[in-house]
Design a protein around this motif. Structure first.
Motif, PDB file in Angstrom:
ATOM      1  N   ALA A   1       0.832  -1.206   0.000  1.00  0.00           N
ATOM      2  CA  ALA A   1       0.000   0.000   0.000  1.00  0.00           C
ATOM      3  C   ALA A   1       0.862   1.250   0.000  1.00  0.00           C
ATOM      4  N   PHE A   2       1.973   1.210   0.737  1.00  0.00           N
ATOM      5  CA  PHE A   2       2.868   2.360   0.737  1.00  0.00           C
ATOM      6  C   PHE A   2       3.476   2.581  -0.647  1.00  0.00           C
ATOM      7  N   THR A   3       3.901   1.521  -1.297  1.00  0.00           N
ATOM      8  CA  THR A   3       4.518   1.689  -2.619  1.00  0.00           C
ATOM      9  C   THR A   3       3.527   2.269  -3.621  1.00  0.00           C
ATOM     10  N   ARG A   4       2.237   2.087  -3.382  1.00  0.00           N
ATOM     11  CA  ARG A   4       1.215   2.689  -4.256  1.00  0.00           C
ATOM     12  C   ARG A   4       0.806   4.084  -3.776  1.00  0.00           C
ATOM     13  N   HIS A   5       1.463   4.575  -2.713  1.00  0.00           N
ATOM     14  CA  HIS A   5       1.172   5.898  -2.151  1.00  0.00           C
ATOM     15  C   HIS A   5      -0.219   5.973  -1.531  1.00  0.00           C
ATOM     16  N   ASP A   6      -0.707   4.849  -1.019  1.00  0.00           N
ATOM     17  CA  ASP A   6      -2.016   4.830  -0.364  1.00  0.00           C
ATOM     18  C   ASP A   6      -1.927   5.200   1.116  1.00  0.00           C
ATOM     19  N   ILE A   7      -0.750   5.051   1.722  1.00  0.00           N
ATOM     20  CA  ILE A   7      -0.578   5.337   3.150  1.00  0.00           C
ATOM     21  C   ILE A   7       0.709   6.114   3.355  1.00  0.00           C
ATOM     22  N   ASP A   8       0.853   6.680   4.555  1.00  0.00           N
ATOM     23  CA  ASP A   8       2.031   7.484   4.880  1.00  0.00           C
ATOM     24  C   ASP A   8       2.925   6.843   5.933  1.00  0.00           C
ATOM     25  N   ALA A   9       2.412   5.870   6.693  1.00  0.00           N
ATOM     26  CA  ALA A   9       3.189   5.250   7.761  1.00  0.00           C
ATOM     27  C   ALA A   9       2.522   3.940   8.167  1.00  0.00           C
ATOM     28  N   ILE A  10       3.281   3.121   8.906  1.00  0.00           N
ATOM     29  CA  ILE A  10       2.788   1.830   9.377  1.00  0.00           C
ATOM     30  C   ILE A  10       3.127   1.693  10.867  1.00  0.00           C
ATOM     31  N   CYS A  11       2.176   1.197  11.631  1.00  0.00           N
ATOM     32  CA  CYS A  11       2.422   0.823  13.023  1.00  0.00           C
ATOM     33  C   CYS A  11       1.909  -0.595  13.206  1.00  0.00           C
ATOM     34  N   PHE A  12       2.735  -1.474  13.762  1.00  0.00           N
ATOM     35  CA  PHE A  12       2.270  -2.850  13.947  1.00  0.00           C
ATOM     36  C   PHE A  12       2.356  -3.262  15.414  1.00  0.00           C
ATOM     37  N   ALA A  13       1.349  -4.021  15.836  1.00  0.00           N
ATOM     38  CA  ALA A  13       1.333  -4.580  17.182  1.00  0.00           C
ATOM     39  C   ALA A  13       2.418  -5.659  17.284  1.00  0.00           C
ATOM     40  N   PRO A  14       2.755  -6.107  18.491  1.00  0.00           N
ATOM     41  CA  PRO A  14       3.917  -6.974  18.670  1.00  0.00           C
ATOM     42  C   PRO A  14       3.902  -8.244  17.831  1.00  0.00           C
ATOM     43  N   LEU A  15       5.100  -8.568  17.310  1.00  0.00           N
ATOM     44  CA  LEU A  15       5.330  -9.792  16.548  1.00  0.00           C
ATOM     45  C   LEU A  15       6.184 -10.746  17.366  1.00  0.00           C
ATOM     46  N   ASN A  16       6.266 -11.987  16.909  1.00  0.00           N
ATOM     47  CA  ASN A  16       7.152 -12.978  17.506  1.00  0.00           C
ATOM     48  C   ASN A  16       8.119 -13.435  16.423  1.00  0.00           C
ATOM     49  N   LYS A  17       9.407 -13.151  16.617  1.00  0.00           N
ATOM     50  CA  LYS A  17      10.389 -13.427  15.561  1.00  0.00           C
ATOM     51  C   LYS A  17      10.489 -14.922  15.258  1.00  0.00           C
ATOM     52  N   GLN A  18      10.377 -15.754  16.275  1.00  0.00           N
ATOM     53  CA  GLN A  18      10.437 -17.195  16.023  1.00  0.00           C
ATOM     54  C   GLN A  18       9.257 -17.636  15.160  1.00  0.00           C
ATOM     55  N   ALA A  19       8.064 -17.104  15.452  1.00  0.00           N
ATOM     56  CA  ALA A  19       6.899 -17.446  14.649  1.00  0.00           C
ATOM     57  C   ALA A  19       7.063 -16.976  13.211  1.00  0.00           C
ATOM     58  N   LEU A  20       7.606 -15.773  13.037  1.00  0.00           N
ATOM     59  CA  LEU A  20       7.842 -15.264  11.681  1.00  0.00           C
ATOM     60  C   LEU A  20       8.780 -16.183  10.907  1.00  0.00           C
ATOM     61  N   LYS A  21       9.833 -16.628  11.567  1.00  0.00           N
ATOM     62  CA  LYS A  21      10.792 -17.501  10.888  1.00  0.00           C
ATOM     63  C   LYS A  21      10.200 -18.877  10.631  1.00  0.00           C
ATOM     64  N   LYS A  22       9.475 -19.418  11.600  1.00  0.00           N
ATOM     65  CA  LYS A  22       8.813 -20.710  11.389  1.00  0.00           C
ATOM     66  C   LYS A  22       7.770 -20.611  10.284  1.00  0.00           C
ATOM     67  N   GLY A  23       7.197 -19.416  10.125  1.00  0.00           N
ATOM     68  CA  GLY A  23       6.183 -19.199   9.108  1.00  0.00           C
ATOM     69  C   GLY A  23       6.737 -18.842   7.744  1.00  0.00           C
ATOM     70  N   GLY A  24       8.068 -18.890   7.591  1.00  0.00           N
ATOM     71  CA  GLY A  24       8.659 -18.721   6.277  1.00  0.00           C
ATOM     72  C   GLY A  24       9.441 -17.446   6.037  1.00  0.00           C
ATOM     73  N   MET A  25       9.599 -16.589   7.048  1.00  0.00           N
ATOM     74  CA  MET A  25      10.388 -15.378   6.844  1.00  0.00           C
ATOM     75  C   MET A  25      11.870 -15.728   6.835  1.00  0.00           C
ATOM     76  N   ALA A  26      12.545 -15.484   5.734  1.00  0.00           N
ATOM     77  CA  ALA A  26      13.937 -15.906   5.564  1.00  0.00           C
ATOM     78  C   ALA A  26      14.918 -14.791   5.923  1.00  0.00           C
ATOM     79  N   PHE A  27      14.651 -14.076   7.012  1.00  0.00           N
ATOM     80  CA  PHE A  27      15.504 -12.969   7.425  1.00  0.00           C
ATOM     81  C   PHE A  27      15.678 -13.019   8.939  1.00  0.00           C
ATOM     82  N   GLU A  28      16.717 -12.325   9.434  1.00  0.00           N
ATOM     83  CA  GLU A  28      16.993 -12.367  10.868  1.00  0.00           C
ATOM     84  C   GLU A  28      15.936 -11.641  11.683  1.00  0.00           C
ATOM     85  N   ASP A  29      15.230 -10.673  11.066  1.00  0.00           N
ATOM     86  CA  ASP A  29      14.177  -9.945  11.766  1.00  0.00           C
ATOM     87  C   ASP A  29      13.287  -9.260  10.740  1.00  0.00           C
ATOM     88  N   GLU A  30      12.225  -8.631  11.227  1.00  0.00           N
ATOM     89  CA  GLU A  30      11.274  -8.001  10.325  1.00  0.00           C
ATOM     90  C   GLU A  30      11.861  -6.795   9.604  1.00  0.00           C
TER      91      GLU A  30
END
Length: 343
Positions: free
Chosen positions: A114-143
C-alpha cells in the motif's frame, strides 16, 4: 487537523497468538490516537473480535473495501480493512505458531505494498514474535530486514529504540554476540551516526546531540581490554566530526546512559542489541518504541514482545503501543509534507 490533511497510518494486529489484538482494541479506544491520523486497521475479523473480547472494549471502526477508500474517508472514524491471513483453528492463544507468523507477515506485506502505491504514509504494527515469523517462512533475521528486502532498500538501515526524547541506534542487531565484532566497522559506525542524526531531525530535533558507545569494558582501557576503540570507534568519531557530523564520545557503555538520563544526550549509537536495550527498558519498559530506520516509509512498533504469558488476561499495558502509534503519525505527517526518506 482536518481529516483530509492527517497522515494515513496503517495499523496491524500483530501476532494473533499474542497480546497485539487486545492492545489494538485498547489503542483505538483512546481519543488522542484516533485524532492523530486517518487509521486503517488491517487484519482478520475474528482476530479483531477476539482482541475486543479480551479487552472488553468495542471501539467503532468503519469497514472499507480497499486501500483507495482510506484517502477519501470524510469522517474521523478508524477504518477496518478485513483480510484473511490466518485460520482461528490454527492459532493457540499464548503459544508460538507458524500460522500466526505467516498471518502477521501477510498483513505487513499488504501494508508495504500500500505504501509503494502511495495509499498510506506510515505503518504501526502490534507486537510480533520473531520465532513465529521464521517458522512461518520469513527468511531474514528480523522483520526490519524483511521490510528492507521487500522495499528494495540497499543503503544502511537499522532499528531505533525510543523512550520519550531519548533515542538509541545500533551497529549490529539480531545476531549472535560472537558475531558483533565482525560487524563493527568505521563505515557502519559512520552510516549509523548519520542516519541517527537525519532521523532525529525529521522527528523534530533541530540539533540532535548524539553520543557513541564504546564496545569494551572501560572503553578498552587504553587497549589493555580490547582495541576496537583505538582502531575503529575513535577514528570513526574523528572522521564524523571532521565531516561536519557532530558526535560525542566514545564513552564507556556503563556510563553513557547516565549522560542520556541526565539530559546531556538525545541519542546513543550502541554497538550491539542489549547494550542499548537493557538501558532503555530499565528506564521505561512500558513506554519504549521501536522505529525501523532507514526505510522509505515510517514504521513503528512497541519495543516489547507478544507477552504470551498474559494473553487473554486483559493485563496488557497499551502505553508503548500508543507511543509507537503517535510517533508513526508524526513521522507520517513529516513524510506527507515531502521530507524525503521517512525514518
Amino acid at each position: 487537523m482536518s481529516a483530509s490533511t492527517r497522515p494515513v497510518v496503517a495499523l496491524t494486529l500483530g501476532d494473533a497468538s499474542g497480546i497485539g489484538p487486545e492492545l489494538v482494541a485498547k489503542l483505538l479506544s483512546r481519543p488522542d490516537v484516533v485524532a492523530a491520523a486517518r487509521i486503517v486497521l488491517v487484519g482478520d475479523p475474528w482476530v479483531w473480535a477476539e482482541g475486543q473480547r479480551v479487552a472488553n472494549l468495542t471501539p467503532t471502526v468503519r469497514p472499507i473495501e480497499n486501500w483507495a477508500a482510506a484517502k477519501t474517508g470524510g469522517d474521523d472514524l478508524p477504518m477496518f480493512l478485513a483480510t484473511d491471513t490466518v485460520a482461528q483453528a490454527d492459532i493457540v492463544p499464548g503459544r508460538m505458531t507458524a500460522a500466526a507468523g505467516r498471518g502477521a507477515r501477510a498483513a505487513l506485506t499488504l501494508c508495504l505494498d500500500a505504501f509503494t502505491r502511495h495509499d498510506i504514509d506510515a505503518i504501526c504494527f502490534a507486537p510480533l514474535n520473531k520465532q513465529a515469523l521464521k517458522k512461518g517462512g520469513m527468511a531474514f533475521e528480523d522483520e526490519l530486514h524483511f521490510f528492507a528486502d521487500h522495499l528494495g532498500v540497499t543503503s544502511y538501515f537499522c532499528e531505533f529504540n525510543t523512550l520519550g526524547t531519548l533515542w538509541t541506534s545500533r551497529i549490529s542487531s539480531h545476531v549472535p554476540l560472537a558475531q558483533v565484532t565482525t560487524l563493527i566497522t568505521k563505515d557502519r559506525i559512520k552510516a549509523a551516526a548519520k542516519l541517527t542524526g537525519e532521523t532525529l531531525r525529521r522527528a523534530g530535533f533541530a540539533n540532535p546531540r548524539i553520543g557513541l558507545a564504546a564496545l569494551n569494558p572501560h572503553g578498552g582501557d587504553g587497549g589493555t581490554c580490547g582495541r576496537e576503540e583505538i582502531d575503529i570507534i575513535e577514528p570513526a568519531a574523528r572522521e564524523l566530526n571532521a565531516e561536519g557530523v557532530p558526535i560525542l564520545g566514545p564513552y564507556p557503555a556503563d556510563t553513557i546512559f547516565l549522560k542520556a538520563r541526565d539530559g546531556l544526550l538525545d541519542a546513543v549509537v550502541t554497538m550491539y542489541h542489549d547494550q542499548g536495550q537493557v538501558a532503555i527498558k530499565l528506564l521505561g519498559f512500558e513506554k519504549g518504541v521501536t522505529v525501523q530506520g532507514g526505510l522509505p516509509v515510517p514504521i513503528t512498533t512497541p519495543a516489547h514482545g507478544t507477552a504470551f504469558d498474559i494473553v487473554g488476561a486483559n493485563k496488557a499495558n497499551v502505553e508503548a503501543t500508543a507511543q509507537a502509534f503517535l510517533l508513526a503519525a508524526r513521522l507520517g505527517a513529516s513524510y506527507r509534507a515531502g521530507s524525503g526518506i521517512a525514518a
